[in-house]
Design an enzyme around this catalytic site. Structure first.
Site, short mmCIF file in Angstrom:
data_model
loop_
_atom_site.label_atom_id
_atom_site.label_comp_id
_atom_site.label_asym_id
_atom_site.label_seq_id
_atom_site.Cartn_x
_atom_site.Cartn_y
_atom_site.Cartn_z
N CYS A 1 -1.85 16.52 -0.54
CA CYS A 1 -1.81 16.86 -1.97
C CYS A 1 -2.21 18.32 -2.18
CB CYS A 1 -2.69 15.89 -2.76
SG CYS A 1 -2.30 15.94 -4.53
N HIS B 1 -1.11 10.42 -0.97
CA HIS B 1 -2.47 10.34 -0.45
C HIS B 1 -2.63 9.19 0.56
CE1 HIS B 1 -4.73 13.11 -3.10
NE2 HIS B 1 -3.75 12.88 -3.95
N GLU C 1 -5.19 8.63 2.42
CA GLU C 1 -6.58 8.13 2.41
C GLU C 1 -6.80 7.10 1.30
OE1 GLU C 1 -5.63 10.86 1.10
OE2 GLU C 1 -6.86 11.41 -0.63
#
Lengths: 80, 236
Positions: free
Chosen positions: B86, B203, B205
């Site tokens: 990002c 993302h 994560e």
């Protein structure tokens, strides 16, 4: 010598300008039609330089190293 | 094996990323403040998401010009892995780790939602645990995620199979409707010339544990670990 340089950073011709489109839509809603609209950013920078050419060269370096991204931007420099 | 996550002023996914690497995957990970520079060798450096320097000037532009990025470029030039997520992807593009730029979304609004991605290549340290053409579920959260590059660059990326991820629908079709930001050809993740850098707007994560609704993102990190296990000379 001290110089004031003004720098305009704009999108290259043909690049999508979503902000401009949103602003035009807003103007349309206000009953203010427009034929075209482009956005740009304007910077005014004070510089110490040997002469006008030197001031312009420093401004070019500022554009190419930081202010503009050459993939999408063009820039114009004026030395006062 | 040791990873680093770089924290810039305004990073806000740094701790999530460290948590996934350390606690979910079990990789020793240093959180590195940008002013401290990279003071030792790492197998991988992660540039996390956030809003470094308030997205002033352009997203990622200021962070890309901080001294630690010279360390990150050196690390990458020596073959070390770099993952930009990002805002980290925007920083990676602004610093020239990959060509092109991530700029204002086609519809000028912030998009924050789950999306589908098609894994376009498994020939990278970041996607080696996926199947080619596999459709995975991650989330995006960005206002400046529209990938733009010159047509010549796009042709080269395609020819060299350096587009790692594209936005798609749940069936794996690349459509305008499935593209959350107007990126050229639905490009969501780009590899560097030597394939040791991946920048991606979604993302991983945030999709690394069942409680989050998807574990697909974890395999990006696990791919990196698998790659590093195969390479000689892992860092302490």
């Amino acid at each position: 010598m001290q110089y004031d340089v003004t720098i305009t950073i704009a999108l290259k011709e043909g690049m999508l300008d979503p902000e401009a489109r949103a602003i035009r839509n807003s103007l349309d809603h206000l009953g203010i039609p427009t034929l075209s609209l482009f956005t740009a950013r304007w910077f005014k920078i004070g510089l110490e330089a040997a002469d006008r050419d030197d001031a312009a060269a420093r401004a070019r370096e500022i554009c190419e190293r930081v202010l503009a991204n050459p993939v999408i931007h063009r820039y114009e420099i004026e030395v006062a | 094996m040791r990873f680093a996550v770089v924290r810039f002023g305004g990073s806000n996914c740094d701790l999530d990323t460290v948590y996934v690497l350390e606690d979910v995957i079990g990789v020793r990970t240093d959180l590195v403040w940008y002013r401290d520079g990279l003071r030792r060798g790492y197998d991988a450096v992660v540039l996390p998401g956030g809003f470094s320097y308030g997205d002033y000037l352009r997203a990622g532009a200021i962070a890309a010009r901080t001294p630690i990025m010279a360390d990150v470029l050196r690390h990458a030039n020596n073959g070390g892995l770099v993952l930009g997520i990002c805002n980290g992807a925007q920083i990676g593009a602004e610093s020239g780790l990959v060509p092109g730029v991530f700029t204002r979304n086609g519809e000028p609004r912030f998009v924050c939602r789950p999306i589908w991605l098609r894994v376009e290549t498994t020939e990278s340290p970041f996607t080696n645990l996926f199947r080619r053409g596999e459709v995975i579920r991650l989330t995006v959260a960005h206002g400046e995620g529209r990938y733009v590059a010159d047509p010549d660059v796009i042709r080269r990326l395609n020819r060299e199979k350096r587009v790692a991820l594209r936005y798609c629908d749940s069936g794996g079709h690349i459509t305008a409707e499935a593209n959350p930001n107007g990126s050229i050809e639905g490009i969501a993740g780009v590899l560097s010339e030597h394939r040791n850098v991946l920048v991606m707007m979604p993302h991983p994560e945030r999709a690394s544990e069942p409680v989050l609704g998807s574990e697909d993102g974890r395999r990006i990190f696990e791919s990196m670990v698998a790659h590093c296990c195969r390479e000689p000379g892992a860092k302490d």
